[in-house]
Design a protein around this motif. Structure first.
Motif, PDB file in Angstrom:
ATOM      1  N   VAL A 234      31.964  -3.025  22.161  1.00  0.00           N
ATOM      2  CA  VAL A 234      32.337  -2.849  20.766  1.00  0.00           C
ATOM      3  C   VAL A 234      31.264  -1.993  20.112  1.00  0.00           C
ATOM      4  CG1 VAL A 234      32.630  -4.026  18.554  1.00  0.00           C
ATOM      5  CG2 VAL A 234      33.542  -5.056  20.619  1.00  0.00           C
ATOM      6  N   GLY A 235      31.690  -0.974  19.369  1.00  0.00           N
ATOM      7  CA  GLY A 235      30.766  -0.161  18.591  1.00  0.00           C
ATOM      8  C   GLY A 235      30.703  -0.672  17.167  1.00  0.00           C
ATOM      9  N   LEU A 236      29.539  -0.581  16.537  1.00  0.00           N
ATOM     10  CA  LEU A 236      29.346  -1.066  15.175  1.00  0.00           C
ATOM     11  C   LEU A 236      28.549  -0.049  14.372  1.00  0.00           C
ATOM     12  CD1 LEU A 236      29.396  -3.318  13.008  1.00  0.00           C
ATOM     13  CD2 LEU A 236      27.377  -4.297  14.131  1.00  0.00           C
ATOM     14  N   SER A 237      29.099   0.337  13.216  1.00  0.00           N
ATOM     15  CA  SER A 237      28.408   1.276  12.335  1.00  0.00           C
ATOM     16  C   SER A 237      28.784   0.977  10.888  1.00  0.00           C
ATOM     17  CB  SER A 237      28.783   2.717  12.683  1.00  0.00           C
ATOM     18  OG  SER A 237      30.064   3.033  12.157  1.00  0.00           O
ATOM     19  N   PRO A 238      28.083   1.600   9.926  1.00  0.00           N
ATOM     20  CA  PRO A 238      28.435   1.401   8.520  1.00  0.00           C
ATOM     21  C   PRO A 238      29.572   2.318   8.053  1.00  0.00           C
ATOM     22  CG  PRO A 238      26.433   2.694   8.660  1.00  0.00           C
ATOM     23  CD  PRO A 238      26.810   2.313  10.078  1.00  0.00           C
ATOM     24  N   ASP A 239      30.192   3.042   8.959  1.00  0.00           N
ATOM     25  CA  ASP A 239      31.282   3.954   8.600  1.00  0.00           C
ATOM     26  C   ASP A 239      32.513   3.178   8.132  1.00  0.00           C
ATOM     27  OD1 ASP A 239      30.041   6.472   9.373  1.00  0.00           O
ATOM     28  OD2 ASP A 239      30.239   5.756  11.432  1.00  0.00           O
ATOM     29  N   SER A 240      33.326   3.811   7.313  1.00  0.00           N
ATOM     30  CA  SER A 240      34.573   3.206   6.845  1.00  0.00           C
ATOM     31  C   SER A 240      35.572   3.147   8.000  1.00  0.00           C
ATOM     32  CB  SER A 240      35.173   4.046   5.719  1.00  0.00           C
ATOM     33  OG  SER A 240      35.626   5.292   6.241  1.00  0.00           O
ATOM     34  N   PRO A 241      36.536   2.212   7.932  1.00  0.00           N
ATOM     35  CA  PRO A 241      37.570   2.179   8.968  1.00  0.00           C
ATOM     36  C   PRO A 241      38.295   3.526   9.103  1.00  0.00           C
ATOM     37  CG  PRO A 241      37.635   0.143   7.725  1.00  0.00           C
ATOM     38  CD  PRO A 241      36.659   1.060   7.015  1.00  0.00           C
ATOM     39  N   GLU A 242      38.510   4.221   8.012  1.00  0.00           N
ATOM     40  CA  GLU A 242      39.202   5.519   8.058  1.00  0.00           C
ATOM     41  C   GLU A 242      38.409   6.540   8.881  1.00  0.00           C
ATOM     42  OE1 GLU A 242      40.412   3.049   4.766  1.00  0.00           O
ATOM     43  OE2 GLU A 242      38.421   3.859   5.167  1.00  0.00           O
ATOM     44  N   LYS A 243      37.092   6.584   8.665  1.00  0.00           N
ATOM     45  CA  LYS A 243      36.256   7.510   9.433  1.00  0.00           C
ATOM     46  C   LYS A 243      36.239   7.111  10.909  1.00  0.00           C
ATOM     47  CE  LYS A 243      31.765   9.794   9.607  1.00  0.00           C
ATOM     48  NZ  LYS A 243      30.395   9.843   9.059  1.00  0.00           N
ATOM     49  N   LEU A 244      36.191   5.794  11.162  1.00  0.00           N
ATOM     50  CA  LEU A 244      36.190   5.319  12.543  1.00  0.00           C
ATOM     51  C   LEU A 244      37.497   5.668  13.242  1.00  0.00           C
ATOM     52  CD1 LEU A 244      34.474   1.843  12.122  1.00  0.00           C
ATOM     53  CD2 LEU A 244      33.460   3.964  12.986  1.00  0.00           C
ATOM     54  N   ALA A 245      38.617   5.605  12.521  1.00  0.00           N
ATOM     55  CA  ALA A 245      39.911   5.954  13.111  1.00  0.00           C
ATOM     56  C   ALA A 245      39.925   7.426  13.510  1.00  0.00           C
ATOM     57  CB  ALA A 245      41.042   5.652  12.137  1.00  0.00           C
ATOM     58  N   LYS A 246      39.395   8.283  12.660  1.00  0.00           N
ATOM     59  CA  LYS A 246      39.325   9.724  12.988  1.00  0.00           C
ATOM     60  C   LYS A 246      38.439   9.948  14.210  1.00  0.00           C
ATOM     61  CE  LYS A 246      40.125  11.253   8.278  1.00  0.00           C
ATOM     62  NZ  LYS A 246      39.494  11.712   7.040  1.00  0.00           N
ATOM     63  N   PHE A 247      37.305   9.257  14.246  1.00  0.00           N
ATOM     64  CA  PHE A 247      36.365   9.357  15.361  1.00  0.00           C
ATOM     65  C   PHE A 247      37.040   8.900  16.656  1.00  0.00           C
ATOM     66  CE2 PHE A 247      32.216   7.454  17.212  1.00  0.00           C
ATOM     67  CZ  PHE A 247      31.746   8.673  17.652  1.00  0.00           C
ATOM     68  N   ARG A 248      37.670   7.738  16.609  1.00  0.00           N
ATOM     69  CA  ARG A 248      38.366   7.183  17.784  1.00  0.00           C
ATOM     70  C   ARG A 248      39.441   8.146  18.281  1.00  0.00           C
ATOM     71  NH1 ARG A 248      42.201   2.756  16.057  1.00  0.00           N
ATOM     72  NH2 ARG A 248      43.243   4.652  15.375  1.00  0.00           N
ATOM     73  N   ASP A 249      40.241   8.638  17.364  1.00  0.00           N
ATOM     74  CA  ASP A 249      41.358   9.504  17.740  1.00  0.00           C
ATOM     75  C   ASP A 249      40.869  10.849  18.271  1.00  0.00           C
ATOM     76  OD1 ASP A 249      42.938   7.403  16.927  1.00  0.00           O
ATOM     77  OD2 ASP A 249      43.550   8.359  15.039  1.00  0.00           O
ATOM     78  N   LYS A 250      39.833  11.401  17.662  1.00  0.00           N
ATOM     79  CA  LYS A 250      39.319  12.707  18.096  1.00  0.00           C
ATOM     80  C   LYS A 250      38.753  12.651  19.517  1.00  0.00           C
ATOM     81  CE  LYS A 250      36.239  16.488  16.858  1.00  0.00           C
ATOM     82  NZ  LYS A 250      35.383  17.071  15.836  1.00  0.00           N
ATOM     83  N   TYR A 251      38.091  11.534  19.849  1.00  0.00           N
ATOM     84  CA  TYR A 251      37.411  11.438  21.152  1.00  0.00           C
ATOM     85  C   TYR A 251      38.086  10.480  22.130  1.00  0.00           C
ATOM     86  CZ  TYR A 251      33.849  14.222  18.933  1.00  0.00           C
ATOM     87  OH  TYR A 251      33.201  15.235  18.276  1.00  0.00           O
ATOM     88  N   GLY A 252      39.220   9.912  21.768  1.00  0.00           N
ATOM     89  CA  GLY A 252      39.954   9.031  22.684  1.00  0.00           C
ATOM     90  C   GLY A 252      39.218   7.748  23.012  1.00  0.00           C
ATOM     91  N   ILE A 253      38.520   7.194  22.052  1.00  0.00           N
ATOM     92  CA  ILE A 253      37.756   5.969  22.284  1.00  0.00           C
ATOM     93  C   ILE A 253      38.727   4.804  22.460  1.00  0.00           C
ATOM     94  CG2 ILE A 253      35.949   4.450  21.380  1.00  0.00           C
ATOM     95  CD1 ILE A 253      35.129   7.441  22.018  1.00  0.00           C
ATOM     96  N   GLU A 254      38.540   4.040  23.532  1.00  0.00           N
ATOM     97  CA  GLU A 254      39.499   3.003  23.897  1.00  0.00           C
ATOM     98  C   GLU A 254      39.015   1.580  23.618  1.00  0.00           C
ATOM     99  OE1 GLU A 254      41.009   3.675  27.814  1.00  0.00           O
ATOM    100  OE2 GLU A 254      41.405   5.787  27.397  1.00  0.00           O
ATOM    101  N   PHE A 255      37.859   1.424  22.995  1.00  0.00           N
ATOM    102  CA  PHE A 255      37.381   0.086  22.641  1.00  0.00           C
ATOM    103  C   PHE A 255      37.233   0.015  21.123  1.00  0.00           C
ATOM    104  CE2 PHE A 255      33.698   2.642  24.009  1.00  0.00           C
ATOM    105  CZ  PHE A 255      32.977   2.685  22.826  1.00  0.00           C
ATOM    106  N   PRO A 256      37.123  -1.198  20.578  1.00  0.00           N
ATOM    107  CA  PRO A 256      37.050  -1.334  19.118  1.00  0.00           C
ATOM    108  C   PRO A 256      35.778  -0.722  18.522  1.00  0.00           C
ATOM    109  CG  PRO A 256      37.593  -3.445  20.146  1.00  0.00           C
ATOM    110  CD  PRO A 256      37.205  -2.502  21.241  1.00  0.00           C
TER     111      PRO A 256
END
Length: 163
Positions: A68-90
């Motif tokens: 699991v990754g943890l940062s102070p980023d908003s869920p919206e920013k995390l969704a863009k990050f996940r989608d851009k790089y194909g991240i498969e974990f929360p």
């Protein structure tokens, strides 16, 4: 500067945090989990570290650990990050920094020789009983996954993580 750093054997601070889709994730529901803390999605070091963990996720899973990754980023920013790089974990959002602070992963740190307040890149392994079996602070993004895998006896033979 060490503040409330956690150590092996400590009980991990509980949390309920939103993931990239806004779903609430609870520590108690994760089982044995590796939590890595990073300062900001979409930055070069954090992208390298996250992509390395993503490549190694099947190997950690085989070793009985979710990531699991943890940062102070908003869920919206995390969704863009996940989608851009194909991240498969929360990827979890802690905009209030309460959980980051509880883990000792937010506080004073050195940045280009100056003391600033910020996220301290860290990694923890929380066992199913809620205790920490691994806690590292001020880690480097590049090569971090391979270092952690080595310390935790996770075989990365099938991935290119940390190369």
């Amino acid at each position: 500067m060490d503040g409330n750093r956690l150590e092996i054997g400590d009980v991990a601070p509980d949390f309920e945090l939103p993931d990239a889709d806004g779903n609430i994730v609870r520590l108690k529901d994760l089982g044995r989990v590796l939590i890595y803390v990073y300062p900001a999605a979409m930055t070069p070091g954090c992208t390298t570290e996250t992509c390395d963990f993503n490549a190694a996720a099947p190997d950690f899973d085989t070793a009985g650990m979710r990531i699991v990754g943890l940062s102070p980023d908003s869920p919206e920013k995390l969704a863009k990050f996940r989608d851009k790089y194909g991240i498969e974990f929360p990827l979890l959002s802690d905009e209030s920094k309460e959980t980051l602070t509880a883990y000792g992963a937010f506080g004073e740190k050195k940045n280009y020789g100056k003391t600033v307040m910020g996220v301290i890149r860290s990694t923890f392994v929380v066992e199913e009983d809620g205790t920490l079996s691994f806690a590292r602070y001020n880690v480097r993004a590049k090569g971090h996954v391979a270092m952690v895998a080595g310390l935790l006896d996770v075989d990365l033979s099938d991935t290119a993580a940390g190369e």
